[in-house]
Design a protein around this motif. Structure first.
Motif, PDB file in Angstrom:
ATOM      1  N   THR A 279       0.793  -1.223   0.000  1.00  0.00           N
ATOM      2  CA  THR A 279       0.000   0.000   0.000  1.00  0.00           C
ATOM      3  C   THR A 279       0.832   1.283   0.000  1.00  0.00           C
ATOM      4  OG1 THR A 279      -0.224  -0.187   2.406  1.00  0.00           O
ATOM      5  CG2 THR A 279      -2.023  -1.051   1.052  1.00  0.00           C
ATOM      6  N   THR A 280       2.128   1.183   0.269  1.00  0.00           N
ATOM      7  CA  THR A 280       2.980   2.370   0.189  1.00  0.00           C
ATOM      8  C   THR A 280       3.465   2.620  -1.232  1.00  0.00           C
ATOM      9  OG1 THR A 280       4.817   0.947   0.896  1.00  0.00           O
ATOM     10  CG2 THR A 280       3.773   2.339   2.574  1.00  0.00           C
ATOM     11  N   GLU A 281       3.239   1.658  -2.121  1.00  0.00           N
ATOM     12  CA  GLU A 281       3.631   1.817  -3.518  1.00  0.00           C
ATOM     13  C   GLU A 281       2.490   2.500  -4.267  1.00  0.00           C
ATOM     14  OE1 GLU A 281       5.178  -0.926  -7.281  1.00  0.00           O
ATOM     15  OE2 GLU A 281       4.294  -1.854  -5.505  1.00  0.00           O
ATOM     16  N   PRO A 282       2.775   3.553  -5.042  1.00  0.00           N
ATOM     17  CA  PRO A 282       1.693   4.228  -5.775  1.00  0.00           C
ATOM     18  C   PRO A 282       0.939   3.236  -6.658  1.00  0.00           C
ATOM     19  CG  PRO A 282       3.716   5.509  -5.889  1.00  0.00           C
ATOM     20  CD  PRO A 282       4.085   4.200  -5.266  1.00  0.00           C
ATOM     21  N   PRO A 283      -0.385   3.195  -6.563  1.00  0.00           N
ATOM     22  CA  PRO A 283      -1.142   2.207  -7.329  1.00  0.00           C
ATOM     23  C   PRO A 283      -0.987   2.358  -8.830  1.00  0.00           C
ATOM     24  CG  PRO A 283      -2.617   3.792  -6.270  1.00  0.00           C
ATOM     25  CD  PRO A 283      -1.255   4.014  -5.710  1.00  0.00           C
ATOM     26  N   ASP A 284      -0.795   3.602  -9.316  1.00  0.00           N
ATOM     27  CA  ASP A 284      -0.637   3.775 -10.758  1.00  0.00           C
ATOM     28  C   ASP A 284       0.642   3.107 -11.251  1.00  0.00           C
ATOM     29  OD1 ASP A 284       0.895   5.622  -9.349  1.00  0.00           O
ATOM     30  OD2 ASP A 284       0.711   7.182 -10.878  1.00  0.00           O
ATOM     31  N   ARG A 285       1.722   3.255 -10.483  1.00  0.00           N
ATOM     32  CA  ARG A 285       2.987   2.633 -10.879  1.00  0.00           C
ATOM     33  C   ARG A 285       2.871   1.117 -10.869  1.00  0.00           C
ATOM     34  NH1 ARG A 285       7.694   3.975  -6.964  1.00  0.00           N
ATOM     35  NH2 ARG A 285       7.089   6.072  -7.606  1.00  0.00           N
ATOM     36  N   ALA A 286       2.246   0.584  -9.831  1.00  0.00           N
ATOM     37  CA  ALA A 286       2.111  -0.869  -9.726  1.00  0.00           C
ATOM     38  C   ALA A 286       1.300  -1.432 -10.887  1.00  0.00           C
ATOM     39  CB  ALA A 286       1.439  -1.227  -8.401  1.00  0.00           C
ATOM     40  N   LEU A 287       0.177  -0.787 -11.215  1.00  0.00           N
ATOM     41  CA  LEU A 287      -0.675  -1.285 -12.294  1.00  0.00           C
ATOM     42  C   LEU A 287       0.009  -1.149 -13.643  1.00  0.00           C
ATOM     43  CD1 LEU A 287      -3.329  -2.432 -13.278  1.00  0.00           C
ATOM     44  CD2 LEU A 287      -4.283  -0.124 -13.289  1.00  0.00           C
TER      45      LEU A 287
END
Length: 298
Positions: A279-287
């Motif tokens: 959850t500390t990783e930006p969701p846009d980057r992960a997706l």
């Protein structure tokens, strides 16, 4: 607790999705022409096979070279392309309310679900949503209509966490609602009995869905990144446990690593993509990282 659906939409994030595609690896069934392979034969750009001519066949698709060679009429057939039924399964069990990093796992999952729904609808696919905990608590059937994103966002925004001790029933109920084969994206922490979770994945694979698991964890849960005298609370049962972090860290990390390895192994056996997200990783980057990686497999 419920949250503002506008908080799920980051215009900059959505703009970065404009150049991305969400394509199904498996052959899907659909009723509209789209960008995914279909098991049904139709008129498309990709040749599939020949069959003998039958009265009423379109003469434009006769293969005159085969006629000259064999003195028999054959018709070209093509693989149709189709739309995809995308099923978003979002875990709303109480453990998804964990927010040690400032953002709850449920909010993180909701943001990802909103982005994936937007991406699929943009390319003409049908999107459905199922929220589940100890059972299915909300369901929207897949549609490709213009206001489907609004319906999905509204349902996610109303989501509230609830205790869940029966993963088995919930996942089987969710699987039973998915209908014809397509793609299922399961968003949750996958806490619970591994056998029950695997049983739910088996049900989805039995229905010939392509399954992607976006497993969302809080960094405190994965790494036990705290020190000193701490109190753990089970968000599902409310039970408390007070202990010294340094005294349990090694055994805790070993147990978590073993659980993650077993889960990954079971997913691989079933050709299920498992993507672990923090959850500390930006969701846009992960997706975006996952979509880029996925695009390279086609």
């Amino acid at each position: 607790m419920p949250f503002d659906p506008r908080a799920l939409i980051d215009p900059a994030f959505f703009s970065r999705l404009e150049s991305m595609e969400l394509r199904a690896r498996a052959i899907v069934e659909g009723s509209m022409h789209g960008m995914h392979r279909s098991p049904f034969l139709g008129m498309s750009v990709e040749f599939a096979t020949h069959r003998e001519y039958a009265p009423g066949d379109d003469l434009r698709h006769l293969n005159w070279l085969l006629y000259a060679r064999h003195d028999r009429l054959y018709v070209k057939e093509y693989d149709a392309e189709t739309n995809l039924n995308l099923h978003l399964l979002v875990d709303t069990s109480a453990s998804m309310s964990c927010a040690n990093s400032g953002r709850s796992k449920l909010h993180y999952a909701a943001s990802l679900a909103a982005a994936i729904a937007y991406l699929a609808l943009k390319q003409g696919d049908a999107v459905g949503l199922t929220l589940f905990a100890d059972r299915v608590v909300s369901h929207i059937a897949p549609r490709a209509k213009p206001n489907q994103l609004d319906a999905v966002l509204a349902a996610i925004a109303r989501a509230e966490t609830r205790p869940a001790t029966d993963n088995d029933r919930a996942l089987h109920e969710a699987a039973a609602l998915t209908g014809r084969r397509g793609m299922v994206v399961l968003l949750g922490d996958l806490f619970g009995d591994l056998t029950a979770i695997v049983g739910g994945l088996d049900h989805l694979r039995f229905l010939n869905h392509e399954v992607v698991v976006l497993q969302i964890l809080d960094p405190y849960e994965r790494d036990l990144s705290v020190d000193g005298h701490i109190r753990f609370r089970d968000l599902e049962t409310g039970d408390d446990l007070t202990t010294q972090a340094e005294g349990v860290r090694e055994a805790y990390l070993e147990a978590v690593a073993d659980w993650r390895r077993k889960l990954e192994t079971e997913c691989r056996k079933r050709a299920v993509d498992r993507v672990e997200l923090i959850t500390t990783e930006p969701p846009d980057r992960a997706l975006l990282q996952y979509l880029v990686k996925r695009s390279k497999t086609f």
